[in-house]
Design a protein around this motif. Structure first.
Motif, PDB file in Angstrom:
ATOM      1  N   GLU A   1      37.815 -14.531 -62.929  1.00  0.00           N
ATOM      2  CA  GLU A   1      38.311 -15.327 -61.796  1.00  0.00           C
ATOM      3  C   GLU A   1      37.168 -15.718 -60.864  1.00  0.00           C
ATOM      4  N   TYR A   2      36.239 -14.783 -60.650  1.00  0.00           N
ATOM      5  CA  TYR A   2      35.093 -15.084 -59.789  1.00  0.00           C
ATOM      6  C   TYR A   2      34.293 -16.256 -60.346  1.00  0.00           C
TER       7      TYR A   2
ATOM      8  N   GLN B   1      35.981 -19.694 -60.161  1.00  0.00           N
ATOM      9  CA  GLN B   1      35.858 -20.250 -58.817  1.00  0.00           C
ATOM     10  C   GLN B   1      34.435 -20.714 -58.534  1.00  0.00           C
TER      11      GLN B   1
ATOM     12  N   ARG C   1      33.542 -24.023 -60.169  1.00  0.00           N
ATOM     13  CA  ARG C   1      34.181 -25.153 -59.475  1.00  0.00           C
ATOM     14  C   ARG C   1      33.534 -25.407 -58.115  1.00  0.00           C
ATOM     15  N   GLU C   2      33.059 -24.345 -57.463  1.00  0.00           N
ATOM     16  CA  GLU C   2      32.336 -24.532 -56.194  1.00  0.00           C
ATOM     17  C   GLU C   2      31.040 -25.295 -56.416  1.00  0.00           C
TER      18      GLU C   2
END
Length: 336
Positions: free
Chosen positions: A226-227, A230, A233-234
């Protein structure tokens, strides 16, 4: 339409080779109906500056030159491949380099740290708790330190993984796909180690921009799936800022396998060390225990379990790191 790249300084020996791994294919993939294995040799981007970070640093160095910077500041672990590459890039370009290193050091330097020192980088060592809790403050301190002495610094985040560094593997994806097409195929799967997210972000975005059907999977060496989903995408969102681009970071296929992290970051178990030895023995390919060794071990386990049976060709992106192999020498006692 062709991709328009920002300014860069040519530092890497490109294109890097794409080579088959036929003995590993025969042992691990073919018996389960899996794909032919290939490796993109980004461990050969250069000699001392070898590895994936050099592709990113070409664009970061280009930005530093355009902004009138004469100093590079970055951070990482004591055995950081990124810090080692930044130190050598700075030496090559006549720039000062300040490293913010995680961990306490005593005794003789080894591996990447030895190269940092040979390249003339200034090294600041910080205990892990202070390193993480004060990282923004430490960057500000060193930037001001050099500014007060008449220098202008560019601050580079962990692993050069941000909206600027992502360009390195947009270009890397374009090169990899051209390599594969020259050999008559488009890879079904592209595999890489994921430690700060930037390489996976660039490969994922690059394949998207180029309309490739290849799926990029990152094998995490720390943190969680999950990290990294994210974080990728950042990085893409930061890349997109100020650009007229319709890419929606939220709709990108960001695939992360976090099942083979093992005991923790930069800590491997015996199975990983045995995989490193086997790959060297079968293919003459050196992996490292922190990134590529873990990722490749995970890939072999997935193949043994029947994963990727639908694929015809799978490319592993070798992101380098062989200098980090030597501080782990005591874990290879089974070779004696």
């Amino acid at each position: 339409m062709p991709i328009e790249y920002p300014p860069r300084i040519s530092l890497a020996r490109l294109p890097t080779p794409l080579q088959p791994l036929d003995r590993l294919t025969e042992k691990y993939s073919a018996p389960h109906g899996g794909p032919r294995l290939w490796v993109k040799r980004d461990d050969l981007t250069e000699s001392g500056m070898s590895g994936n970070k050099l592709r990113k640093l070409e664009f970061i160095a280009g930005a530093a030159r355009d902004r009138g910077c004469d100093t590079l500041i970055t951070c990482g672990g004591i055995q950081s491949n990124h810090c080692r590459t930044t130190a050598l890039v700075g030496a090559r370009l006549g720039m000062r380099v300040q490293l913010i290193l995680r961990g306490e050091h005593s005794g003789a330097a080894d591996g990447n740290l030895l190269v940092d020192q040979l390249a003339g980088a200034s090294c600041g060592f910080y205990p892990p708790r202070e390193y993480f809790s004060r990282q923004a403050e430490l960057f500000e301190y060193w930037r001001d330190f050099y500014e007060h002495r008449g220098h202008r610094a560019l601050c580079i985040p962990t692993g050069a993984s941000d909206g600027l560094g992502i360009w390195g593997y947009i270009a890397g994806a374009e090169e990899l796909l051209e390599d594969c097409r020259a050999l008559g195929f488009e890879p079904d799967q592209i595999i890489c180690a994921t430690g700060s997210g930037g390489t996976q972000a660039g490969l994922t975005l690059g394949c998207h921009l180029l309309g490739a059907r290849s799926r990029v999977t990152g094998f995490a060496v720390c943190d969680s799936a999950e990290y990294f989903q994210q974080k990728v995408r950042e990085d893409v969102s930061e890349w997109k800022a100020g650009r007229e681009d319709a890419t929606d970071p939220g709709k990108l296929d960001v695939t992360v396998n976090a099942d083979y992290i093992g005991p923790g970051y930069a800590i491997a178990d015996e199975a990983v060390y045995r995989t490193i030895a086997e790959v060297a023995n079968l293919e003459g390919l050196l992996l490292d225990p922190v990134y590529t060794g873990k990722a490749f071990h995970g890939l072999l386990q997935e193949l043994h379990g029947g994963r990727y049976q639908h694929c015809e060709n799978l490319v592993f992106v070798h992101t380098g790191g062989h200098f980090g192999l030597f501080p782990h020498r005591e874990h290879f006692g089974f070779l004696q």
